[in-house]
Design a protein around this motif. Structure first.
Motif, mmCIF file in Angstrom:
data_model
loop_
_atom_site.group_PDB
_atom_site.id
_atom_site.type_symbol
_atom_site.label_atom_id
_atom_site.label_comp_id
_atom_site.label_asym_id
_atom_site.label_seq_id
_atom_site.Cartn_x
_atom_site.Cartn_y
_atom_site.Cartn_z
ATOM 1 N N MET C 1 5.146 -2.607 2.100
ATOM 2 C CA MET C 1 4.737 -3.991 2.340
ATOM 3 C C MET C 1 3.470 -4.058 3.181
ATOM 4 S SD MET C 1 6.883 -5.508 0.627
ATOM 5 C CE MET C 1 8.445 -5.097 -0.127
ATOM 6 N N ASN C 2 2.964 -2.863 3.507
ATOM 7 C CA ASN C 2 1.711 -2.783 4.231
ATOM 8 C C ASN C 2 0.634 -2.245 3.308
ATOM 9 O OD1 ASN C 2 2.333 -3.404 7.247
ATOM 10 N ND2 ASN C 2 4.079 -2.265 6.435
ATOM 11 N N ALA C 3 0.858 -2.472 2.034
ATOM 12 C CA ALA C 3 -0.105 -2.061 1.014
ATOM 13 C C ALA C 3 -0.551 -3.297 0.251
ATOM 14 C CB ALA C 3 0.532 -1.050 0.071
ATOM 15 N N PHE C 4 -1.746 -3.232 -0.307
ATOM 16 C CA PHE C 4 -2.306 -4.376 -1.035
ATOM 17 C C PHE C 4 -3.245 -3.889 -2.125
ATOM 18 C CE2 PHE C 4 -5.414 -7.783 -1.698
ATOM 19 C CZ PHE C 4 -4.555 -8.827 -1.986
ATOM 20 N N ASN C 6 -4.004 -3.849 -6.747
ATOM 21 C CA ASN C 6 -3.396 -3.386 -7.977
ATOM 22 C C ASN C 6 -3.753 -1.934 -8.255
ATOM 23 O OD1 ASN C 6 -2.161 -5.927 -9.234
ATOM 24 N ND2 ASN C 6 -4.201 -6.607 -8.632
ATOM 25 N N ARG C 9 -6.420 0.066 -3.964
ATOM 26 C CA ARG C 9 -5.252 -0.308 -3.161
ATOM 27 C C ARG C 9 -5.332 0.294 -1.767
ATOM 28 N NH1 ARG C 9 -0.135 -2.263 -4.362
ATOM 29 N NH2 ARG C 9 1.516 -1.374 -3.103
ATOM 30 N N ILE C 10 -5.023 -0.515 -0.748
ATOM 31 C CA ILE C 10 -5.025 0.005 0.619
ATOM 32 C C ILE C 10 -3.615 0.061 1.180
ATOM 33 C CG2 ILE C 10 -7.368 -0.704 1.214
ATOM 34 C CD1 ILE C 10 -6.221 -3.108 2.609
ATOM 35 N N GLN C 11 -3.396 1.070 2.001
ATOM 36 C CA GLN C 11 -2.140 1.232 2.746
ATOM 37 C C GLN C 11 -2.519 1.295 4.218
ATOM 38 O OE1 GLN C 11 1.407 1.766 1.937
ATOM 39 N NE2 GLN C 11 1.472 1.534 4.169
ATOM 40 N N LEU C 12 -2.082 0.307 4.970
ATOM 41 C CA LEU C 12 -2.475 0.158 6.378
ATOM 42 C C LEU C 12 -1.418 0.761 7.293
ATOM 43 C CD1 LEU C 12 -4.777 -1.463 7.886
ATOM 44 C CD2 LEU C 12 -3.126 -3.336 8.037
ATOM 45 N N ALA C 205 -4.615 -12.241 0.350
ATOM 46 C CA ALA C 205 -5.312 -11.340 1.278
ATOM 47 C C ALA C 205 -5.727 -12.072 2.556
ATOM 48 C CB ALA C 205 -6.534 -10.737 0.593
#
Lengths: 335, 335, 335, 335
Positions: C1-4, C6, C9-12, C205
């Motif tokens: 749920m800390n990814a955004f 398609n 893609r980022i993973q924070l 976003a």
């Protein structure tokens, strides 16, 4: 959890004895020419009715209910639906309290707390592979000129296939089978490791087909017994063509330009007329069971075209993704 | 494409000869007790240095850089990082124009248009399995009291293992191996068919491990030669316990309460000292190649703990998902 | 749920007072030229230290730890990390039992059952926007020649901005602000409705940025008071250029070739020196609270560059996806 | 891209003038009681026919074609389908070469290269919101006892609503509207920041509804003009209840136990009888256009029940996810 694919993606639905089965196919590029006739050949290859397959017959005519206009895909989701017309639910009602050995009856009851549609295997039925075959037809168009060729290699350990199936059928029993598949004219570079290696994604899709219990690529299990100097495929030229193909066309999870080859193990049909022992939940004791419905003596007979279909779904998805890698340097916005 | 999992999800990064490798683990429930010592045992099992494994040594100490506070997971993403300290990049530079047979050199160059970090296999390196082992430690805690036990069953076709490895090493060659895995104390109901069957998801994860070329569950490839009356596992009691376990603990893609069993084929290490033939892109002709770096004679030796780790990642994910199915009737909002 | 995202893609990960914050950026095409200097301008725009922003200073130097080689992106995941060097955790310890009004203290404690890292807001801290700005730099390169321009339009309702901020700061109070953003040179066709309309994805976003409470595109809330004959933008030519831009450059969820315009509302900083009332969990009664740490009097001052960054992440993702639609008819395999 | 949700997930399909519209709803927990009558109230609220809405009438009867058995959800995907019975395609054919201002005609033609089903807006039609309303009925059951209440607050800037609509209709024009929504009895802790904050996910879903151009939560755009000492909601007790609700029930992206409140701006219907100017692609010059079909004078009239539905889809998804966080310490496998 009934969806599969990254950007070319299917959402499956339906039960064996409900009104219909089908799927929605999202991410289909617009402009692919498609006619209802395109589905006939593959659907016929899956159709029951031959010796060794169930006597259940359905029209198996796909209805394309969206995403298709004037003979072309539109880019909107395609909904492909098949009516269930030949359903005899009473065949199954008595099986609820005594689950069929080898079948999903027991786990479905546990997982869905008794609310599952248990008629004919419900959502676990092999009938769900019918819309997969239809989706495979669309995927094969996207993959053109690649070719997908799966066939039944042996049944019950017997390469002559039919004697083994006929004998099992005559005993009210069933047999497993080996299916191999070759995908040819594959471009180099398909697959998205680390986790979406081509083997990972093909295996994922293939193990969704009911009754599959093993898969191996290229030299597969023989690889475990080989030496590196034997196994390594020698490059024949700058195109990546290799002299042997122990890798099955995949290195590091990425297609290497050689044919992709794999083989799968299909277990024998669980539902057999021959008497078996199971456990009766209500009585709390073992009971004898003979499954009387209409069943394939060798489900593996119907698996090859399904293997081709799900393989094409995977390959089409990665083929579309592959286009993303051709962007760099110039700035994608310029293109 | 370097992420895996539904709600318990890992995002992997790093290259063999870059500053570090690691991963971010998202969806970790808060309140799981965790200490750096918890990682030692599994990381030691993967460590190189034993006979048959590479002479490269690293500290292999995990740094937990987020999502962990006062000895417990917090519910925020966990970042686990390993420094790369023992890197000799010059070993690899001369291999660019003549790809190592059996390796990802050729496909990586094609796919990434020459921009890939080619040193030591880059992102394709087996070193990427180190953070996977660390993530597996967290996953095993979530799965407790389940147990994950993988072991090397044979190497180069030889169940006594070491003689085969030592002989191959002495010849500058390598051997493949068979690894089996048993997951015990598995609750009934894990797996989310149609597409996220437990076999699909385990196979997906397992084929991400470099060098794996085959997987089979339960009776696996033997199933193809069996009859239904032999294959079907007879229920012994109402808990779902079966007398045999040809299904490998999975029916219809869902765990049935019996141990999950599977076996995988690991190919021989591609990089060998023994002279091979490859194709030189610049010269446009075949050349002889002897790979001089530090390499495992049997990569399968280091695979079992990685198999356990990725299996635990899959099972933890489905264990968390399974809780969602306990909702119905009363209205989830009441709970 | 800390990814955004398609496919891009980022993973924070990270917490305000942990050792570092950062992200992994997956799906970056290979071959994009990138140097550490490329990050300076945008990171400087976000940096605290100006009047109205917090006195906390960090080096804010991005370390690119993977996916970057010889000055270019490689196609493997990029890990960008920022060390936290100026951390004074003791500032926050006394706040645990009496949550700061308007802040995430209360909900974090509830959601994470008390295991959350509460120091400095932990994972909820505005510091997490720093890696987002870095990712935005990469995304802007992919989107080139598109431009992203956000600015603070007014603070505390005052278009002259600084008098309002200075007055609030002098009172130990804070003010909100309006930020508008224009994305120019946008190609027609970006956006993937039904659910991934461009407005949906941009709003998704943007609302991830802490303190945002509203967003409107084009004529936005004024649209609700307009007539169709006023609102409809008249096409000026065959390129899709319109005379007015009430649509904010988006029709039917898809970019129409005109500039994309939107405006966001940023609430005032929650942490203020001015005395407030809150509720003490331990005492079970209301208490007075003055938050003494270092805080921005107007967080909206630092938001514009973050808005640009997350917008660029969305647009880059859809720009890459858009290439998939150029396939049809000929068979993707031919291309 | 026509799917939405994390684990409770919908896949939409259909076109305005095709044979049907519908969706597949995956991740529905088994055992939820459901009857066709449950859909009547919400579907009636969306139905056209009142003054100000289109004269097009359809039966609007949902067919549940899978995932439902003996009055309960089964845990398999639910397919809900609506036939399109009142379709007059000829109304639209002449519009192809001269796109309607404010509509998706132009961008759809660009994006889908002319293969789109352009009849009645095709996949962009407001008719696609009908299956969303049906899915919302299922979602509301999962969310019970939460309540979702949206209403039209004003039309064309006029709180008395009907005079504004009637005047616009009489002029062959249309008006926009403001819709507000309150979600009550929301448990604390819903939302999965960083990126899946509750505001992010609600905004994402809401902007999928055609014609929405703005959204604000709680004090929304007024927040930008406020001071922190005014804006911060004071906690009234240990349950998290606040005296004011400027936050709209959400702090840090997570529900705080107070009612969730938001307001959206709906633009005026694009299709109007009143004469407008557009650009004719074939002639290459501006032309006059009067859209003669059946259209709503105020599409916002039909939006409230759709807003409730998509909000319920989001909240149900996060409610199910929230259960995952109750695991820690003991080991999930024990539960």
């Amino acid at each position: 959890m009934n969806a599969f694919g990254n950007i070319f993606r299917i959402q499956l639905y339906g039960e064996s004895h409900g009104p219909c089965v089908g799927l929605v196919l999202d991410g289909v590029p617009p402009g692919i020419p498609l006619s209802p006739d395109d589905f006939i050949e593959d659907i016929d290859r899956r159709r029951p009715g031959a010796a060794g397959t169930t006597a259940r017959r359905e029209e198996d005519i796909p209805k394309i209910l969206s995403g298709w206009f004037n003979g072309y895909t539109t880019g909107s989701p395609m909904h492909i639906q098949f009516a269930n017309t030949d359903v005899r639910s009473s065949d199954y009602d008595h099986l609820r309290k005594a689950p069929r050995p080898g079948h999903a009856d027991f786990v479905a009851h546990q997982k869905f707390s008794g609310y599952e549609d248990y008629r004919g295997g419900g959502h676990f039925s092999g009938r769900l592979t019918l819309p997969l075959v239809a989706a495979g037809v669309v995927a094969k168009k996207i993959c053109d000129p690649m070719t997908f060729s799966a066939r039944l290699e042996e049944a019950g350990g017997d390469p002559s296939i039919w004697p083994a199936i006929e004998q099992a059928a005559s005993e009210g029993d069933s047999v497993g089978g080996l299916v191999d598949c070759i995908i040819d004219k594959v471009p180099t570079g398909l697959g998205e490791p680390f986790f979406n290696s081509l083997e990972s994604s093909l295996a994922h899709a293939i193990f969704s087909i009911p009754a599959v219990k093993g898969i191996e690529f290229g030299a597969g299990f023989r690889s475990a017994k080989m030496k590196g100097s034997e196994w390594n495929d020698v490059l024949a030229d700058a195109s990546g063509k290799t002299i042997t193909n122990h890798a099955g066309g995949i290195n590091g999870g990425i297609s290497n330009g050689n044919p992709i080859t794999f083989r799968i193990a299909v277990k024998p049909t669980s539902s057999i007329r021959k008497e078996q022992v199971t456990y009766d939940w209500e009585k709390g004791e073992p009971v004898r069971l003979s499954v009387s419905g209409r069943h394939d003596a060798c489900i593996a007979l119907r698996v090859p075209v399904v293997v081709e279909a799900v393989s094409a779904l995977v390959v089409a998805d990665y083929l579309l993704l592959q286009k993303l890698w051709r962007v760099g340097q110039k700035g994608a916005g310029n293109q």
